[in-house]
Design a protein around this motif. Structure first.
Motif, PDB file in Angstrom:
ATOM      1  N   GLY A  31      30.918  36.240  42.545  1.00  0.00           N
ATOM      2  CA  GLY A  31      31.962  36.733  43.428  1.00  0.00           C
ATOM      3  C   GLY A  31      33.336  36.232  43.024  1.00  0.00           C
ATOM      4  N   THR A  32      33.407  34.978  42.618  1.00  0.00           N
ATOM      5  CA  THR A  32      34.672  34.412  42.157  1.00  0.00           C
ATOM      6  C   THR A  32      35.175  35.141  40.924  1.00  0.00           C
ATOM      7  OG1 THR A  32      34.145  32.239  43.056  1.00  0.00           O
ATOM      8  CG2 THR A  32      35.790  32.318  41.322  1.00  0.00           C
ATOM      9  N   ARG A  33      34.271  35.443  40.007  1.00  0.00           N
ATOM     10  CA  ARG A  33      34.676  36.152  38.789  1.00  0.00           C
ATOM     11  C   ARG A  33      35.206  37.545  39.107  1.00  0.00           C
ATOM     12  NH1 ARG A  33      29.501  34.395  34.937  1.00  0.00           N
ATOM     13  NH2 ARG A  33      30.186  32.229  34.605  1.00  0.00           N
ATOM     14  N   PHE A  34      34.587  38.215  40.057  1.00  0.00           N
ATOM     15  CA  PHE A  34      35.066  39.549  40.426  1.00  0.00           C
ATOM     16  C   PHE A  34      36.427  39.476  41.114  1.00  0.00           C
ATOM     17  CE2 PHE A  34      30.940  41.024  39.256  1.00  0.00           C
ATOM     18  CZ  PHE A  34      31.067  42.397  39.062  1.00  0.00           C
ATOM     19  N   VAL A  35      36.611  38.466  41.958  1.00  0.00           N
ATOM     20  CA  VAL A  35      37.915  38.325  42.609  1.00  0.00           C
ATOM     21  C   VAL A  35      38.994  38.045  41.572  1.00  0.00           C
ATOM     22  CG1 VAL A  35      39.278  36.899  44.186  1.00  0.00           C
ATOM     23  CG2 VAL A  35      36.978  37.605  44.829  1.00  0.00           C
ATOM     24  N   ARG A  36      38.700  37.196  40.587  1.00  0.00           N
ATOM     25  CA  ARG A  36      39.690  36.898  39.552  1.00  0.00           C
ATOM     26  C   ARG A  36      40.037  38.146  38.755  1.00  0.00           C
ATOM     27  NH1 ARG A  36      37.429  31.304  37.008  1.00  0.00           N
ATOM     28  NH2 ARG A  36      35.711  32.716  36.574  1.00  0.00           N
ATOM     29  N   ALA A  37      39.042  39.008  38.516  1.00  0.00           N
ATOM     30  CA  ALA A  37      39.270  40.205  37.703  1.00  0.00           C
ATOM     31  C   ALA A  37      39.928  41.322  38.490  1.00  0.00           C
ATOM     32  CB  ALA A  37      37.950  40.692  37.111  1.00  0.00           C
ATOM     33  N   PHE A  38      39.572  41.466  39.771  1.00  0.00           N
ATOM     34  CA  PHE A  38      39.971  42.660  40.521  1.00  0.00           C
ATOM     35  C   PHE A  38      40.786  42.385  41.782  1.00  0.00           C
ATOM     36  CE2 PHE A  38      35.890  43.796  38.434  1.00  0.00           C
ATOM     37  CZ  PHE A  38      36.374  44.774  37.576  1.00  0.00           C
ATOM     38  N   GLY A  39      40.964  41.134  42.165  1.00  0.00           N
ATOM     39  CA  GLY A  39      41.581  40.838  43.457  1.00  0.00           C
ATOM     40  C   GLY A  39      43.074  40.613  43.439  1.00  0.00           C
ATOM     41  N   GLY A  40      43.716  40.806  42.278  1.00  0.00           N
ATOM     42  CA  GLY A  40      45.131  40.507  42.190  1.00  0.00           C
ATOM     43  C   GLY A  40      45.358  39.061  41.797  1.00  0.00           C
TER      44      GLY A  40
END
Length: 230
Positions: free
Chosen positions: A83-92
């Motif tokens: 989840g952290t990796r996805f937030v870093r990639a897609f969360g701004g």
């Protein structure tokens, strides 16, 4: 960086070391001055944190001292890492920095076996240059939502025609490749879902909108399944 975060990261830098780390190394790691390191170490020692050592020699946590581990099982931990990796990639950018800091804090209190397990996770979300998440637009829309700022948009429809809109931004949604901004559109007098990649220009109007039950987030979520895009 908040002082509480800095103190946490200082303890993390000392945790599990077999040899002392110098104040200069701590200053470089935390990106602060030597004076700040000396002050923070002294404050932690006065608070009862068992840090041994002195200026000019180095510091380490007393053997056997540790932070109680968080009680995650392997599946829960992997979910957090992915989840952290996805937030870093897609969360701004802002949420990306927050996700990185959060994972660092989580890993700081994990037992060695679970910390190693977190590093073996093989699900990645690569950060690619040129994506909309790296443009600052998602961060700007997110900030407007939090501050209840009315936004002025130059918005392109599916045929490329541009219209001027004033919107009350309510939520962002990520659909696995495409973002939408849920908002009350003053031009249409209705809810609309705008695609950020079609926003040609945006700026806050200077107006703060009220939480009107007829057109707030709850009302948008009730209506979103039956409304078309902008």
């Amino acid at each position: 960086m908040r002082r509480a975060d800095r103190l946490f990261l200082l303890i993390h830098a000392l945790r599990g070391r077999r040899s002392a780390i110098t104040a200069q190394q701590l200053a470089q790691t935390l990106q602060v001055s030597l004076r700040t390191v000396y002050r923070d170490v002294a404050d932690l020692q006065l608070s009862g944190v068992p840090i041994e050592g002195e200026a000019g020699v180095g510091y380490m946590l007393r053997k056997g001292a540790d932070i109680p581990p968080l009680m995650f099982n392997e599946d829960e931990l992997e979910a957090l890492v992915v989840g952290t990796r996805f937030v870093r990639a897609f969360g701004g950018e802002r949420l990306g920095r927050g996700a990185t800091a959060a994972l660092l804090k989580i890993e700081a209190v994990l037992p060695d076996a679970l910390r190693e397990r977190s590093r073996r996770t093989r699900i990645f979300a690569p950060q690619v240059a040129g994506r909309i998440e790296n443009s600052g637009l998602i961060d700007a829309l997110h900030a407007a939502i939090e501050r209840r700022q009315v936004l002025r948009l130059d918005y392109r429809d599916g045929h490329g025609a541009v219209s001027a809109r004033e919107v009350e931004p309510l939520a962002l949604a990520f659909w696995g490749g495409t973002w939408t901004l849920g908002a009350w559109c003053r031009l249409r007098g209705d809810f609309r879902s705008f695609r950020p990649d079609r926003i040609a220009a945006h700026a806050p109007s200077g107006e703060i909108f009220a939480d009107d039950p007829a057109r707030n987030l709850d009302a948008y979520l009730r209506a979103v399944g039956t409304r078309s895009t902008g």
